[in-house]
Motif scaffolding. Structure first.
Motif, mmCIF file in Angstrom:
data_model
loop_
_atom_site.group_PDB
_atom_site.id
_atom_site.type_symbol
_atom_site.label_atom_id
_atom_site.label_comp_id
_atom_site.label_asym_id
_atom_site.label_seq_id
_atom_site.Cartn_x
_atom_site.Cartn_y
_atom_site.Cartn_z
ATOM 1 N N SER A 250 0.537 -1.162 0.072
ATOM 2 C CA SER A 250 0.462 -0.218 -0.059
ATOM 3 C C SER A 250 0.747 1.309 -0.193
ATOM 4 C CB SER A 250 -0.482 0.225 1.221
ATOM 5 O OG SER A 250 0.126 -0.133 2.412
ATOM 6 N N SER A 251 0.072 2.416 -0.089
ATOM 7 C CA SER A 251 0.506 3.739 0.246
ATOM 8 C C SER A 251 -0.762 4.585 0.642
ATOM 9 C CB SER A 251 1.701 4.459 -1.593
ATOM 10 O OG SER A 251 0.225 4.357 -2.647
ATOM 11 N N LEU A 252 0.265 5.847 1.196
ATOM 12 C CA LEU A 252 -0.687 7.132 1.735
ATOM 13 C C LEU A 252 -0.008 7.995 0.809
ATOM 14 C CD1 LEU A 252 -2.862 7.624 3.436
ATOM 15 C CD2 LEU A 252 -0.720 8.249 4.990
ATOM 16 N N SER A 253 -0.703 8.646 0.468
ATOM 17 C CA SER A 253 -0.220 10.750 -0.026
ATOM 18 C C SER A 253 -0.817 11.166 1.067
ATOM 19 C CB SER A 253 -0.052 10.618 -1.261
ATOM 20 O OG SER A 253 -1.410 10.745 -2.079
ATOM 21 N N PHE A 254 0.167 12.667 1.528
ATOM 22 C CA PHE A 254 -0.654 13.672 1.669
ATOM 23 C C PHE A 254 0.593 14.618 1.626
ATOM 24 C CE2 PHE A 254 2.997 11.491 4.354
ATOM 25 C CZ PHE A 254 3.813 12.819 4.901
ATOM 26 N N TYR A 255 -0.451 16.216 2.258
ATOM 27 C CA TYR A 255 0.535 17.566 1.499
ATOM 28 C C TYR A 255 0.895 17.938 3.499
ATOM 29 C CZ TYR A 255 -0.375 18.385 -2.840
ATOM 30 O OH TYR A 255 -0.635 17.671 -4.521
ATOM 31 N N LEU A 256 1.676 18.374 3.493
ATOM 32 C CA LEU A 256 2.278 19.557 4.356
ATOM 33 C C LEU A 256 2.022 21.040 4.392
ATOM 34 C CD1 LEU A 256 4.788 17.884 5.641
ATOM 35 C CD2 LEU A 256 3.051 17.901 6.934
ATOM 36 N N PHE A 257 1.234 21.381 4.851
ATOM 37 C CA PHE A 257 1.133 23.073 4.461
ATOM 38 C C PHE A 257 1.538 23.819 5.603
ATOM 39 C CE2 PHE A 257 -2.431 20.977 2.156
ATOM 40 C CZ PHE A 257 -1.661 21.255 1.307
ATOM 41 N N ASP A 258 1.881 25.407 5.699
ATOM 42 C CA ASP A 258 1.724 26.263 6.809
ATOM 43 C C ASP A 258 0.162 26.689 7.128
ATOM 44 O OD1 ASP A 258 1.299 28.246 4.510
ATOM 45 O OD2 ASP A 258 3.816 28.520 4.713
ATOM 46 N N ALA A 259 0.180 27.800 7.588
ATOM 47 C CA ALA A 259 -0.666 28.844 8.228
ATOM 48 C C ALA A 259 -1.178 29.734 6.656
ATOM 49 C CB ALA A 259 -0.479 29.204 9.303
ATOM 50 N N SER A 260 -0.488 30.065 6.239
ATOM 51 C CA SER A 260 -1.657 30.736 5.011
ATOM 52 C C SER A 260 -2.588 29.950 4.266
ATOM 53 C CB SER A 260 -0.266 31.191 4.226
ATOM 54 O OG SER A 260 0.413 30.551 3.605
ATOM 55 N N PHE A 261 -1.416 29.013 3.483
ATOM 56 C CA PHE A 261 -2.573 27.471 2.597
ATOM 57 C C PHE A 261 -4.006 26.996 3.461
ATOM 58 C CE2 PHE A 261 -4.254 23.389 1.059
ATOM 59 C CZ PHE A 261 -4.158 24.099 -0.293
ATOM 60 N N VAL A 262 -3.698 27.210 4.962
ATOM 61 C CA VAL A 262 -4.901 26.238 5.489
ATOM 62 C C VAL A 262 -6.121 27.453 5.289
ATOM 63 C CG1 VAL A 262 -5.669 25.252 7.507
ATOM 64 C CG2 VAL A 262 -3.699 24.945 7.072
ATOM 65 N N PRO B 67 5.353 27.025 -0.766
ATOM 66 C CA PRO B 67 6.372 27.209 0.255
ATOM 67 C C PRO B 67 7.641 28.448 0.633
ATOM 68 C CG PRO B 67 6.995 25.215 -1.074
ATOM 69 C CD PRO B 67 6.202 25.262 -1.676
ATOM 70 N N SER B 68 7.443 28.798 1.681
ATOM 71 C CA SER B 68 8.319 29.898 1.768
ATOM 72 C C SER B 68 9.386 28.987 2.131
ATOM 73 C CB SER B 68 8.086 30.141 3.053
ATOM 74 O OG SER B 68 7.788 29.676 4.798
#
Length: 432
Positions: free
Chosen positions: A128-140, A148-149
């Motif tokens: 299996s595989s699982l994908s995700f994003y990591l965002f900072d507060a500005s994107f949320v 990304p900065s």
């Protein structure tokens, strides 16, 4: 995941490590771990008798009344000592107070299903595989496309390193953790394992990713399509059918070196795929990812070559032959997704179903009409379409409990009704 063989070893380790608490995890209906922190003094009793639990906190498929028991599975116990933390955790199932299985527990549903098909002669392993994003507060806050900065890039690298450490501590075996470009999705590729362990690993990985990101002031998102211009998030499942150390999906003398059972498994999934999508693609947002001309599968096809097909056959054969299903997204509940996919596949084997011919070339540059001609139809365009198919598919509903099936349908219809009653930015820009 298990690093202890007996309950007595667990209790001794808890004492030696002087753990402050044990975190009891159980999956809610949406495939997210709920948690209760329990003092070590209650652990031995919880293993033998269970821990009374008031499920009015929400997130479960509720029975009449609200009191249940949490029954921890000692095979899932681990000590999480990453990132200056040090506590025990264990995955639990939900039972009634008399110890009988609760028919709304998604982990129990998968566990009982695996036991049932094993008795019928089916033993599956799953990659299996699982994908995700990591965002900072500005994107949320904005939800627009993400660039990304430099600070966020540095944080992301630190988070990825700590996620690797956390997965290692939790004894989750992976092949890789990769990010193809800055700001893009991050994918965890898990090693092959049993059906139940695969689901546990995906759930635990989601928890660890979210926890590590939060402590670095980043937001981990498993939303299938966070923005129009961004790549969607995928969960893939690669199935292998084993018998006496032999892969029953492999046949050296047949076309593509796959067996009739493999073709039947594919055909069974195709027959029920529109209903399956209510489980593997369970949100309104899921269908922003499944679109024509997108990277995610849209047409019901299979291939060893075309990476955009619903089912892909990786090139390895022999023991490594597997059938990889690519439509599920990262918001899905892995316990239920694995259950319905395997149930559909087995029905295709048992009924000797025949599948459409494989697509033996890349179709990325083909017209939509050409792709349609090569397929057995399309996936649903909306959550509502998937729910209607689910409600009319007796095999998929019966593979789940009445409680779980009814809740999937009712919860989905409520979400769809809520969504279509809202005025969205696209409408304002087009019509105001």
């Amino acid at each position: 995941m298990a690093q202890f063989t007996t309950i007595s070893e667990i209790l001794e380790a808890v004492k030696e490590e002087e753990l402050d608490f044990i975190r009891f995890h159980f999956s809610d209906a949406d495939g997210v771990f709920k948690e209760l922190d329990v003092p070590p003094a209650l652990l031995e009793s919880a293993f033998s008798k269970g821990l009374p639990f008031d499920n009015s906190v929400g997130g479960t498929f509720k029975p009449t009344g609200s009191d249940l028991m949490l029954k921890p599975d000692p095979r899932t116990f681990s000590i999480l000592d990453y990132g200056r933390q040090n506590y025990g955790r264990v995955v639990c199932e939900l039972t009634f107070l008399d110890g009988q299985p609760f028919d709304g527990c998604v982990r129990s549903a998968l566990k009982l299903f695996v036991r049932k098909i094993y008795q019928a002669g089916y033993t599956f392993s799953v990659s299996s595989s699982l994908s995700f994003y990591l965002f900072d507060a500005s994107f949320v806050a904005s939800g627009e496309s993400f660039s990304p900065s430099p600070e966020t890039i540095m944080k992301t690298e630190a988070v990825k390193r700590e996620i690797l450490s956390a997965l290692n501590v939790a004894e989750i075996d992976i092949v890789s953790l990769r990010q193809m470009h800055q700001g893009g999705p991050i994918s965890i590729v898990f090693k092959e394992g049993s059906v139940l362990r695969t689901a546990d690993n995906i759930m635990t990985a989601k928890y660890l990713v979210t926890d590590v990101a939060r402590r670095h002031n980043l937001h981990a998102s498993f939303m299938p399509k966070p923005a129009t211009t961004m790549e969607g998030l995928t969960t893939t499942f690669g199935f292998t059918l084993m018998k006496d150390e032999f892969n029953e999906f492999y046949h050296p003398d047949q076309e593509m070196m796959i067996s009739d059972k493999a073709r039947g498994f594919i055909a069974g999934i195709f027959k029920h795929i529109r209903a399956i999508c209510a489980v593997t693609n369970p949100t309104v947002n899921s269908y922003k990812r499944i679109v024509q001309k997108g990277k995610a599968p849209y047409y019901v096809s299979w291939s060893a070559v075309d990476r955009h097909s619903l089912i892909r056959l990786p090139s390895s054969r022999g023991r490594a032959t597997r059938i990889e299903v690519q439509n599920a997204d990262s918001s899905c509940n892995p316990y239920l997704s694995l259950l319905v996919l395997i149930a559909a596949g087995i029905s295709g084997i048992d009924d000797n179903l025949k599948t459409i011919p494989a697509v033996n070339f890349e179709t990325h540059d083909y017209s939509e009409s050409e792709k349609q001609a090569l397929s057995a139809g399309t996936l649903p365009n909306t959550l509502r379409e998937a729910l209607l198919a689910f409600n009319n598919d007796a095999l998929i509903r019966e593979a789940l409990s009445d409680s779980i099936s009814s809740s999937i349908y009712q919860t989905g219809i409520f979400e769809w009704s809520d969504y279509i009653g809202c005025v969205h930015t696209w409408e304002l820009e087009k019509y105001l």
